[in-house]
Write an enzyme that holds these catalytic residues in place. Structure first.
Site, PDB file in Angstrom:
ATOM      1  N   SER A  98      29.595   7.233  44.989  1.00 50.68           N
ATOM      2  CA  SER A  98      28.930   7.926  43.884  1.00 50.68           C
ATOM      3  C   SER A  98      27.460   7.558  43.717  1.00 50.68           C
ATOM      4  O   SER A  98      26.627   8.424  43.417  1.00 50.68           O
ATOM      5  CB  SER A  98      29.683   7.671  42.577  1.00 50.68           C
ATOM      6  N   LYS A  99      27.099   6.290  43.887  1.00 53.84           N
ATOM      7  CA  LYS A  99      25.683   5.935  43.718  1.00 53.84           C
ATOM      8  C   LYS A  99      24.843   6.594  44.799  1.00 53.84           C
ATOM      9  O   LYS A  99      23.718   7.032  44.549  1.00 53.84           O
ATOM     10  CB  LYS A  99      25.485   4.426  43.746  1.00 53.84           C
ATOM     11  N   CYS A 196      35.165  -0.362  39.016  1.00 53.07           N
ATOM     12  CA  CYS A 196      34.561  -0.044  40.303  1.00 53.07           C
ATOM     13  C   CYS A 196      35.003  -1.068  41.346  1.00 53.07           C
ATOM     14  O   CYS A 196      35.007  -2.276  41.095  1.00 53.07           O
ATOM     15  CB  CYS A 196      33.043  -0.034  40.177  1.00 53.07           C
ATOM     16  N   ASP A 203      35.418   1.905  34.524  1.00 52.19           N
ATOM     17  CA  ASP A 203      35.494   3.358  34.645  1.00 52.19           C
ATOM     18  C   ASP A 203      36.534   3.846  33.642  1.00 52.19           C
ATOM     19  O   ASP A 203      37.689   3.414  33.681  1.00 52.19           O
ATOM     20  CB  ASP A 203      35.919   3.772  36.056  1.00 52.19           C
ATOM     21  N   HIS A 235      37.753   6.001  41.825  1.00 53.45           N
ATOM     22  CA  HIS A 235      38.482   7.017  41.064  1.00 53.45           C
ATOM     23  C   HIS A 235      39.514   7.737  41.931  1.00 53.45           C
ATOM     24  O   HIS A 235      40.688   7.901  41.537  1.00 53.45           O
ATOM     25  CB  HIS A 235      37.515   8.079  40.514  1.00 53.45           C
ATOM     26  N   GLU A 236      39.070   8.214  43.096  1.00 54.11           N
ATOM     27  CA  GLU A 236      39.951   8.978  43.972  1.00 54.11           C
ATOM     28  C   GLU A 236      41.159   8.151  44.401  1.00 54.11           C
ATOM     29  O   GLU A 236      42.282   8.654  44.483  1.00 54.11           O
ATOM     30  CB  GLU A 236      39.179   9.439  45.219  1.00 54.11           C
ATOM     31  N   ARG A 264      28.926   8.738  34.894  1.00 53.72           N
ATOM     32  CA  ARG A 264      28.045   7.596  35.116  1.00 53.72           C
ATOM     33  C   ARG A 264      26.949   8.055  36.072  1.00 53.72           C
ATOM     34  O   ARG A 264      27.230   8.695  37.086  1.00 53.72           O
ATOM     35  CB  ARG A 264      28.796   6.412  35.720  1.00 53.72           C
TER      36      ARG A 264
END
Length: 289
Positions: A98-99, A196, A203, A235-236, A264
């Site tokens: 994600s980042k 995370c 999260d 998350h996934e 986020r």
């Protein structure tokens, strides 16, 4: 707009891990288009932990991303701001960290594009290359007034159940069914919290379980959701773990699991996994999104 010779390459082995990503590291933000910033992470490593053999996915689904901080310059240098909707298939070899996606979108800020359609095509090409499978992309400039809907699931909220909790790591043994006639229902909770995998940052999300089968014990399911509270995983990966645990412990004839995580860095991630080729839910935001 200048473009690189080729889009980012997608790794196919577990040799590239989250620890090598930009997560938790100081970075220099770039404002010129840079697709090489995308950091794919192979899915199979975590799926091995769940007993999912390569090429034998027990589910269908996708990872739905919403991007809220997307901007570029038009041909005259005037900024355009937009919303992005990205759909990464669960069958893709890689997820996108994600980042790195945030950094990638920031790299559009001082780059000129002819139109939103061009941006959409470029993003779809780059993300598909990173994920290793076609990624669906929709870019909607705010000037077009795209709608945004927030709502609660049509189902039973579990959070009001009076329960004792003392387990804060995923414990599938908590799950069980109750005697009774087969039911078809949707159960959900706002009490999902995981962390995370790399940074340990919290999260927050809503978890939804829709199934057909023997009645799932609701108190047991709520305890199980809460058991992710100190668990470190993307998350996934969390949603796939929930799917596999419910499938194995409760054996429903049909099962769909999805989560909507709070945003986020201008992004929210909403993974969906189902036992059959079931259409995912509408992109309706959770109230905290």
């Amino acid at each position: 707009m200048s473009q690189p010779a080729s889009p980012p390459a997608s790794p196919t082995s577990g040799s590239v891990s989250a620890e090598h990503s930009p997560l938790g590291k100081a970075v220099t933000y770039r404002d010129q288009y840079a697709p090489e910033l995308l950091f794919p992470i192979p899915r199979q490593g975590k799926r091995d932990e769940l007993g999912i053999a390569p090429g034998t996915l027990p589910f269908f689904g996708e990872d739905l991303w919403n991007a809220y901080e997307l901007s570029w310059l038009d041909p005259r240098g005037k900024p355009v701001v937009a919303l992005g909707e990205l759909r990464v298939p669960a069958a893709s070899p890689c997820l996108i960290e994600s980042k790195s996606l945030k950094l990638y979108f920031n790299s559009f800020n001082q780059s000129r594009f002819a139109s939103a359609a061009e941006v959409e095509a470029v993003v779809a090409r780059d993300l598909s290359a990173a994920a290793g499978a076609p990624v669906s992309v929709s870019i909607q400039p705010l000037g077009a007034q795209p709608p945004r809907t927030l709502a609660y699931p049509q189902g039973v909220l579990l959070d009001g159940l009076e329960i004792e909790v003392d387990c804060y790591q995923p414990t599938p043994e908590l799950l069980r069914t109750s005697p009774g006639t087969e039911v078809s229902e949707t159960l959900y909770s706002h009490l999902l919290k995981s962390n995370c995998l790399v940074t340990g940052q919290p999260d927050w999300g809503m978890l939804v379980v829709r199934y057909r089968g023997a009645p799932i014990d609701r108190e047991a399911l709520l305890r199980y959701v809460i058991s992710f509270r100190q668990h470190n995983e993307f998350h996934e990966q969390c949603v796939e773990r929930v799917f596999m645990d419910v499938q194995r412990q409760c054996r429903p004839s049909e099962l769909a699991v999805w989560a909507r995580y709070t945003r986020r860095g201008g992004l929210d991630i909403n993974p969906f996994r189902a036992s059959g080729p079931i259409a995912p839910p509408d992109n309706t935001g959770e109230i905290r999104q």
